[in-house]
Design an enzyme around this catalytic site. Structure first.
Site, PDB file in Angstrom:
ATOM      1  N   ASP A 118       1.077  -1.533  -0.160  1.00  0.00           N
ATOM      2  CA  ASP A 118       0.229   0.292   0.495  1.00  0.00           C
ATOM      3  C   ASP A 118       0.905   1.063  -0.255  1.00  0.00           C
ATOM      4  O   ASP A 118       2.236   1.190   1.081  1.00  0.00           O
ATOM      5  CB  ASP A 118      -1.132   0.328   0.998  1.00  0.00           C
ATOM      6  CG  ASP A 118      -2.099  -0.941   0.855  1.00  0.00           C
ATOM      7  OD1 ASP A 118      -1.868  -1.462   0.420  1.00  0.00           O
ATOM      8  OD2 ASP A 118      -3.055  -0.354   2.190  1.00  0.00           O
TER       9      ASP A 118
ATOM     10  N   LYS B 126      -7.344   3.266  -2.672  1.00  0.00           N
ATOM     11  CA  LYS B 126      -7.988   3.150  -1.420  1.00  0.00           C
ATOM     12  C   LYS B 126      -8.303   4.675  -0.593  1.00  0.00           C
ATOM     13  O   LYS B 126      -7.874   5.332  -1.387  1.00  0.00           O
ATOM     14  CB  LYS B 126      -6.595   2.381  -0.880  1.00  0.00           C
ATOM     15  CG  LYS B 126      -6.942   2.051   0.723  1.00  0.00           C
ATOM     16  CD  LYS B 126      -5.079   1.636   1.133  1.00  0.00           C
ATOM     17  CE  LYS B 126      -5.934   1.298   2.970  1.00  0.00           C
ATOM     18  NZ  LYS B 126      -4.075   1.482   3.502  1.00  0.00           N
TER      19      LYS B 126
ATOM     20  N   LYS C 140     -10.568  -0.253  -1.996  1.00  0.00           N
ATOM     21  CA  LYS C 140     -10.360  -0.489  -0.665  1.00  0.00           C
ATOM     22  C   LYS C 140     -11.020   0.351   0.108  1.00  0.00           C
ATOM     23  O   LYS C 140      -9.593   1.495   0.650  1.00  0.00           O
ATOM     24  CB  LYS C 140      -8.698  -1.194   0.380  1.00  0.00           C
ATOM     25  CG  LYS C 140      -8.709  -1.133   1.113  1.00  0.00           C
ATOM     26  CD  LYS C 140      -6.899  -1.147   1.465  1.00  0.00           C
ATOM     27  CE  LYS C 140      -6.623  -1.812   2.827  1.00  0.00           C
ATOM     28  NZ  LYS C 140      -5.184  -1.971   3.012  1.00  0.00           N
TER      29      LYS C 140
END
Length: 311
Positions: free
Chosen positions: A157, A220, A256
């Protein structure tokens, strides 16, 4: 002086050429988004569709989509080891329930998790690239990412360089993301947009599109470190961007939501938005994830009908 001027002119032409590439990509999409219309659309989904997804099967699915997260300044090896061992025990103590999708930690703990995790199918996610600010030299970001992968990270990430985005430097934003993706290689990379800092839905749509074109495998919402984290409205716009990008390119990108997912109903709301905008194709624990540290026990408690504090 003539040579310097000539090089500057060449550089200027190159920048314009690069910028036109990103502008060309953006021109394929509607990025003029009305915040009030998004809010109304989300309200309609919540009122009309969320209640029908408040089921045991959906809650089990959501449990299997959790990225069990510990990203605290105070994290210790003992705490991360205990978290990992709880994931190892869960399968034997709750054999009828799905295990979490990933364990998400800082790179300092990657090797510990990799050496301790015994459950197949649980990924090891690392936040890299100078999380949560992304304000570091690219060489440092790349080194951290590559070391994390060597230590055993199976997903990465990163945070989009928000400052560059807000200043309109889309070229640098995309270059940063692309360089990080090259560092990840085949390892899936999630790009955190930090939607709470992007000011409006149009910016969220633009950031989503640029991130996907630059190499994101997932987009995300948030780091969970800013005042505003995930919101249903941000997730709705991101889902729209993912759907339009898929229709344009045939490339499937995951979603996400992360940060501020405090209740089971919050999770069901995000599930419902994905279902309504993207459809069943995205309702797997590969393409839909939730980053959270508190939701896991709440889901287990509702599924089993008794209070559980397993994690």
């Amino acid at each position: 002086m003539t040579e310097v001027t000539s090089n500057l002119d060449k550089n200027s032409l190159n920048v314009k050429k690069d910028q036109s590439k990103y502008e060309e990509a953006l021109s394929k999409y509607n990025t003029n988004i009305d915040d009030a219309e998004v809010k109304a659309a989300v309200k309609k989904i919540i009122e009309e569709k969320v209640p029908q997804n408040d089921t045991l099967d959906v809650k089990k699915f959501l449990l299997g989509s959790v990225e069990l997260t510990s990203l605290h300044t105070t994290d210790t090896e003992e705490e991360i080891l205990a978290l990992t061992e709880s994931v190892n025990r869960f399968e034997s103590e709750y054999p009828d329930l799905p295990h979490v999708a990933t364990i998400c930690v800082f790179p300092a703990f990657t090797e510990l998790v990799s050496n301790s995790l015994e459950i197949d199918g649980v990924e090891i996610t690392n936040v890299c690239g100078n999380f949560p600010s992304s304000q570091s030299r690219m060489e440092v970001k790349i080194a951290e990412t590559q070391l994390a992968i060597v230590d055993g990270a199976t997903e990465i990430d990163i945070v989009m360089p928000v400052g560059k985005f807000l200043s309109g430097d889309y070229e640098s934003v995309c270059d940063d993301i692309n360089e990080m993706k090259q560092a990840c290689g085949d390892i899936p990379m999630k790009v955190i947009l930090e939607t709470g800092d992007l000011k409006n839905c149009s910016n969220i749509k633009i950031a989503s599109i640029l991130s996907m074109y630059a190499g994101a495998d997932y987009i995300k919402t948030s780091t969970g470190k800013e005042k505003i984290s995930a919101t249903p409205e941000a997730a709705y716009v991101m889902c729209q961007a993912i759907k339009e990008y898929y229709d344009e390119t045939g490339i499937q990108i995951g979603l996400k939501p992360a940060g501020g997912i405090n209740t089971v109903m919050d999770a069901i709301t995000y599930y419902t938005i994905v279902k309504e905008v993207l459809g069943e194709q995205w309702l797997t624990n590969k393409w839909f994830r939730m980053g959270t540290s508190r939701l896991t026990n709440l889901l287990i408690s509702e599924i089993t009908g008794k209070e559980v504090n397993f994690f």
